[in-house]
Design a protein around this motif. Structure first.
Motif, PDB file in Angstrom:
ATOM      1  N   PHE A   1       0.836  -1.204   0.000  1.00 32.04           N
ATOM      2  CA  PHE A   1       0.000   0.000   0.000  1.00 32.04           C
ATOM      3  C   PHE A   1       0.872   1.256   0.000  1.00 32.04           C
ATOM      4  CE2 PHE A   1      -4.243  -1.664   1.981  1.00 32.04           C
ATOM      5  CZ  PHE A   1      -4.376  -2.553   0.924  1.00 32.04           C
ATOM      6  N   GLN A   2       1.930   1.248   0.789  1.00 30.22           N
ATOM      7  CA  GLN A   2       2.811   2.397   0.842  1.00 30.22           C
ATOM      8  C   GLN A   2       3.486   2.631  -0.506  1.00 30.22           C
ATOM      9  OE1 GLN A   2       5.936   2.113   3.781  1.00 30.22           O
ATOM     10  NE2 GLN A   2       6.369   4.300   3.732  1.00 30.22           N
ATOM     11  N   SER A   3       3.910   1.564  -1.159  1.00 26.80           N
ATOM     12  CA  SER A   3       4.550   1.684  -2.467  1.00 26.80           C
ATOM     13  C   SER A   3       3.575   2.200  -3.517  1.00 26.80           C
ATOM     14  CB  SER A   3       5.121   0.330  -2.900  1.00 26.80           C
ATOM     15  OG  SER A   3       6.139  -0.110  -2.023  1.00 26.80           O
ATOM     16  N   VAL A   4       2.337   1.729  -3.459  1.00 23.18           N
ATOM     17  CA  VAL A   4       1.311   2.188  -4.402  1.00 23.18           C
ATOM     18  C   VAL A   4       1.049   3.678  -4.214  1.00 23.18           C
ATOM     19  CG1 VAL A   4      -1.170   2.028  -4.903  1.00 23.18           C
ATOM     20  CG2 VAL A   4       0.207  -0.052  -4.722  1.00 23.18           C
ATOM     21  N   ARG A   5       1.005   4.121  -2.976  1.00 25.64           N
ATOM     22  CA  ARG A   5       0.776   5.541  -2.693  1.00 25.64           C
ATOM     23  C   ARG A   5       1.950   6.390  -3.173  1.00 25.64           C
ATOM     24  NH1 ARG A   5       0.584   5.487   3.129  1.00 25.64           N
ATOM     25  NH2 ARG A   5       0.286   7.741   3.000  1.00 25.64           N
ATOM     26  N   LYS A   6       3.156   5.874  -3.067  1.00 18.94           N
ATOM     27  CA  LYS A   6       4.328   6.608  -3.539  1.00 18.94           C
ATOM     28  C   LYS A   6       4.288   6.805  -5.062  1.00 18.94           C
ATOM     29  CE  LYS A   6       7.602   5.449   0.143  1.00 18.94           C
ATOM     30  NZ  LYS A   6       8.826   4.679   0.516  1.00 18.94           N
ATOM     31  N   GLU A   7       3.573   5.936  -5.756  1.00 20.16           N
ATOM     32  CA  GLU A   7       3.407   6.070  -7.207  1.00 20.16           C
ATOM     33  C   GLU A   7       2.335   7.095  -7.567  1.00 20.16           C
ATOM     34  OE1 GLU A   7       5.227   4.600  -9.689  1.00 20.16           O
ATOM     35  OE2 GLU A   7       6.527   3.923  -8.045  1.00 20.16           O
TER      36      GLU A   7
ATOM     37  N   ASP B   1      -3.118   2.779  11.181  1.00 22.48           N
ATOM     38  CA  ASP B   1      -2.124   1.719  10.998  1.00 22.48           C
ATOM     39  C   ASP B   1      -1.599   1.689   9.565  1.00 22.48           C
ATOM     40  OD1 ASP B   1      -2.336   0.966  13.621  1.00 22.48           O
ATOM     41  OD2 ASP B   1      -3.578  -0.804  13.238  1.00 22.48           O
ATOM     42  N   LEU B   2      -2.443   2.072   8.613  1.00 22.37           N
ATOM     43  CA  LEU B   2      -2.044   2.106   7.205  1.00 22.37           C
ATOM     44  C   LEU B   2      -1.397   3.435   6.820  1.00 22.37           C
ATOM     45  CD1 LEU B   2      -5.124   0.346   5.545  1.00 22.37           C
ATOM     46  CD2 LEU B   2      -2.813  -0.590   5.808  1.00 22.37           C
ATOM     47  N   SER B   3      -1.312   4.356   7.777  1.00 21.95           N
ATOM     48  CA  SER B   3      -0.709   5.681   7.552  1.00 21.95           C
ATOM     49  C   SER B   3      -1.366   6.423   6.398  1.00 21.95           C
ATOM     50  CB  SER B   3       0.806   5.541   7.296  1.00 21.95           C
ATOM     51  OG  SER B   3       1.452   4.909   8.381  1.00 21.95           O
ATOM     52  N   LEU B   4      -2.679   6.312   6.318  1.00 25.23           N
ATOM     53  CA  LEU B   4      -3.405   6.972   5.241  1.00 25.23           C
ATOM     54  C   LEU B   4      -3.628   8.445   5.557  1.00 25.23           C
ATOM     55  CD1 LEU B   4      -6.108   4.258   4.389  1.00 25.23           C
ATOM     56  CD2 LEU B   4      -3.940   4.699   3.206  1.00 25.23           C
ATOM     57  N   GLU B   5      -3.784   9.235   4.500  1.00 27.63           N
ATOM     58  CA  GLU B   5      -4.109  10.650   4.627  1.00 27.63           C
ATOM     59  C   GLU B   5      -5.285  11.018   3.734  1.00 27.63           C
ATOM     60  OE1 GLU B   5      -0.467  12.576   3.623  1.00 27.63           O
ATOM     61  OE2 GLU B   5       0.495  12.117   5.551  1.00 27.63           O
ATOM     62  N   THR B   6      -5.854  10.028   3.093  1.00 25.12           N
ATOM     63  CA  THR B   6      -6.957  10.200   2.160  1.00 25.12           C
ATOM     64  C   THR B   6      -8.291  10.210   2.907  1.00 25.12           C
ATOM     65  OG1 THR B   6      -6.766   7.814   1.877  1.00 25.12           O
ATOM     66  CG2 THR B   6      -5.837   9.194   0.143  1.00 25.12           C
TER      67      THR B   6
ATOM     68  N   ASP C   1      -3.561 -12.019   1.430  1.00 24.85           N
ATOM     69  CA  ASP C   1      -3.125 -10.705   0.936  1.00 24.85           C
ATOM     70  C   ASP C   1      -3.582 -10.453  -0.501  1.00 24.85           C
ATOM     71  OD1 ASP C   1      -1.513  -9.785   3.258  1.00 24.85           O
ATOM     72  OD2 ASP C   1      -0.267 -11.516   2.746  1.00 24.85           O
ATOM     73  N   GLY C   2      -4.829 -10.849  -0.784  1.00 23.62           N
ATOM     74  CA  GLY C   2      -5.325 -10.759  -2.151  1.00 23.62           C
ATOM     75  C   GLY C   2      -5.312  -9.355  -2.737  1.00 23.62           C
ATOM     76  N   VAL C   3      -5.696  -8.351  -1.938  1.00 25.12           N
ATOM     77  CA  VAL C   3      -5.712  -6.977  -2.448  1.00 25.12           C
ATOM     78  C   VAL C   3      -4.292  -6.536  -2.793  1.00 25.12           C
ATOM     79  CG1 VAL C   3      -6.229  -4.570  -1.899  1.00 25.12           C
ATOM     80  CG2 VAL C   3      -7.813  -6.377  -1.192  1.00 25.12           C
ATOM     81  N   ALA C   4      -3.374  -6.737  -1.874  1.00 20.09           N
ATOM     82  CA  ALA C   4      -1.997  -6.282  -2.081  1.00 20.09           C
ATOM     83  C   ALA C   4      -1.340  -6.991  -3.268  1.00 20.09           C
ATOM     84  CB  ALA C   4      -1.183  -6.499  -0.813  1.00 20.09           C
ATOM     85  N   LYS C   5      -1.551  -8.288  -3.396  1.00 21.73           N
ATOM     86  CA  LYS C   5      -0.947  -9.027  -4.509  1.00 21.73           C
ATOM     87  C   LYS C   5      -1.473  -8.518  -5.848  1.00 21.73           C
ATOM     88  CE  LYS C   5       0.113 -13.262  -1.971  1.00 21.73           C
ATOM     89  NZ  LYS C   5      -0.256 -14.659  -1.664  1.00 21.73           N
ATOM     90  N   THR C   6      -2.768  -8.188  -5.889  1.00 19.63           N
ATOM     91  CA  THR C   6      -3.345  -7.670  -7.127  1.00 19.63           C
ATOM     92  C   THR C   6      -2.786  -6.286  -7.451  1.00 19.63           C
ATOM     93  OG1 THR C   6      -5.384  -8.904  -6.695  1.00 19.63           O
ATOM     94  CG2 THR C   6      -5.515  -7.118  -8.298  1.00 19.63           C
ATOM     95  N   LEU C   7      -2.689  -5.423  -6.451  1.00 23.52           N
ATOM     96  CA  LEU C   7      -2.155  -4.078  -6.680  1.00 23.52           C
ATOM     97  C   LEU C   7      -0.681  -4.122  -7.082  1.00 23.52           C
ATOM     98  CD1 LEU C   7      -3.826  -2.041  -3.797  1.00 23.52           C
ATOM     99  CD2 LEU C   7      -4.411  -2.010  -6.238  1.00 23.52           C
ATOM    100  N   GLU C   8       0.069  -5.007  -6.480  1.00 24.05           N
ATOM    101  CA  GLU C   8       1.479  -5.137  -6.860  1.00 24.05           C
ATOM    102  C   GLU C   8       1.608  -5.506  -8.329  1.00 24.05           C
ATOM    103  OE1 GLU C   8       5.553  -7.187  -5.134  1.00 24.05           O
ATOM    104  OE2 GLU C   8       3.662  -8.275  -4.877  1.00 24.05           O
ATOM    105  N   ASN C   9       0.767  -6.417  -8.781  1.00 27.71           N
ATOM    106  CA  ASN C   9       0.802  -6.852 -10.170  1.00 27.71           C
ATOM    107  C   ASN C   9       0.334  -5.753 -11.125  1.00 27.71           C
ATOM    108  OD1 ASN C   9       1.010  -8.975 -12.275  1.00 27.71           O
ATOM    109  ND2 ASN C   9      -1.218  -8.730 -12.373  1.00 27.71           N
ATOM    110  N   LEU C  10      -0.650  -4.974 -10.694  1.00 30.19           N
ATOM    111  CA  LEU C  10      -1.233  -3.944 -11.563  1.00 30.19           C
ATOM    112  C   LEU C  10      -0.394  -2.673 -11.641  1.00 30.19           C
ATOM    113  CD1 LEU C  10      -5.013  -3.990 -10.558  1.00 30.19           C
ATOM    114  CD2 LEU C  10      -4.076  -4.634 -12.788  1.00 30.19           C
ATOM    115  N   LEU C  11       0.161  -2.240 -10.521  1.00 30.03           N
ATOM    116  CA  LEU C  11       0.668  -0.876 -10.421  1.00 30.03           C
ATOM    117  C   LEU C  11       2.143  -0.743 -10.086  1.00 30.03           C
ATOM    118  CD1 LEU C  11      -2.336   0.616  -8.364  1.00 30.03           C
ATOM    119  CD2 LEU C  11      -1.999   0.696 -10.847  1.00 30.03           C
TER     120      LEU C  11
END
Length: 270
Positions: free
Chosen positions: A31-37, A58-63, A259-269
């Protein structure tokens, strides 16, 4: 990929593991890496604010964060001019109490941003409300309901809770939206008419000057249907309910415990 995405994540059964608490370090790092993009990750949950804020932190979100299935959209810790808080007329709470036997309700609870009131403790689990024990001040009394709640939480003994959701819609002449929580818990959530995770996400897309094609959504249950239908790509988890699958663009190969969400985002983005 040059387009920046708005990524809507459900919590229970989607981002959180099955204990309803744990998010793996792997997911947090992705999630942190995706946000950095430059992409935005937004929590979109049926949980009240008080039961989601720790996860947000915990996710350090600001959105923005979407709670009560779309009835509340805020940026925690900020006086955000675009915040939304929609409410149900408190008279509906008392109408539902009158129909408690007909609707086979164990309890009903009026939910607010940081508090709730419940009309019966007998068949209710405190953990459902993010606490260890009920206290006397949680007991619903007419004089305590001096504000309109954001949502009403119900627990029913009806075998088909989706059928009951339709009955409640009809009873209130379509003044409300009723959705079901996942699993065999008999939980329904009532929010104002026209309110859903999708309605809240439309608000955010407009503010960001983004199109629905820029929206990616992840969910697992009935209350995620409108969100997945709205998204350019709507992903149902491996563990998603059958009722959601018909509305998803894709079902991912991993569950919330994998970790289905994270694995999908890693592959996509990434």
């Amino acid at each position: 990929m040059t387009n920046k995405k708005l990524i809507a994540i459900d919590l229970d059964g989607t981002t959180l593991q099955s204990d309803g608490i744990t998010i793996s370090d792997y997911t947090k790092n992705i999630f942190q890496s995706v946000r950095k993009e430059g992409h935005q990750i937004v929590i979109a949950t049926g949980r009240p604010y008080r039961m989601a804020i720790q996860i947000y932190n915990d996710l350090s979100l600001e959105t923005p964060m979407i709670n009560f299935n779309g009835a509340m959209t805020t940026i925690p810790g900020k006086n955000w001019e675009h915040a939304v808080s929609k409410h149900i007329n408190r008279s509906l709470v008392f109408d539902l109490i009158k129909k408690q036997q007909a609707f086979k309700l164990d309890f009903l609870a009026a939910e607010f941003r940081r508090k709730f009131f419940i009309n019966s403790f007998e068949h209710a689990s405190p953990s459902l409300f993010g606490i260890n024990n009920f206290e006397p001040y949680h007991q619903m009394r007419m004089e305590k309901l001096d504000d309109d709640p954001n949502a009403i939480l119900l627990q029913t003994r009806f075998t088909d809770k989706l059928q009951l959701a339709n009955h409640i819609d009809d009873y209130f002449s379509n003044q409300v939206n009723v959705s079901a929580w996942g699993g065999q818990n008999g939980i329904l959530e009532v929010v104002p008419k026209g309110v859903s995770k999708a309605s809240a996400l439309k608000h955010l897309l407009k503010l960001n000057d983004q199109d629905t094609s820029d929206l990616i959504a992840f969910g697992d249950e009935h209350n995620d249907i409108e969100m997945l239908k709205l998204a350019g790509t709507g992903y149902a988890m491996k563990n998603a309910s059958n009722i959601l699958l018909a509305h998803a663009d894709k079902q991912i190969a991993y569950s919330n415990d994998e970790d289905g969400v994270a694995k999908t985002l890693e592959n996509l983005l990434l």
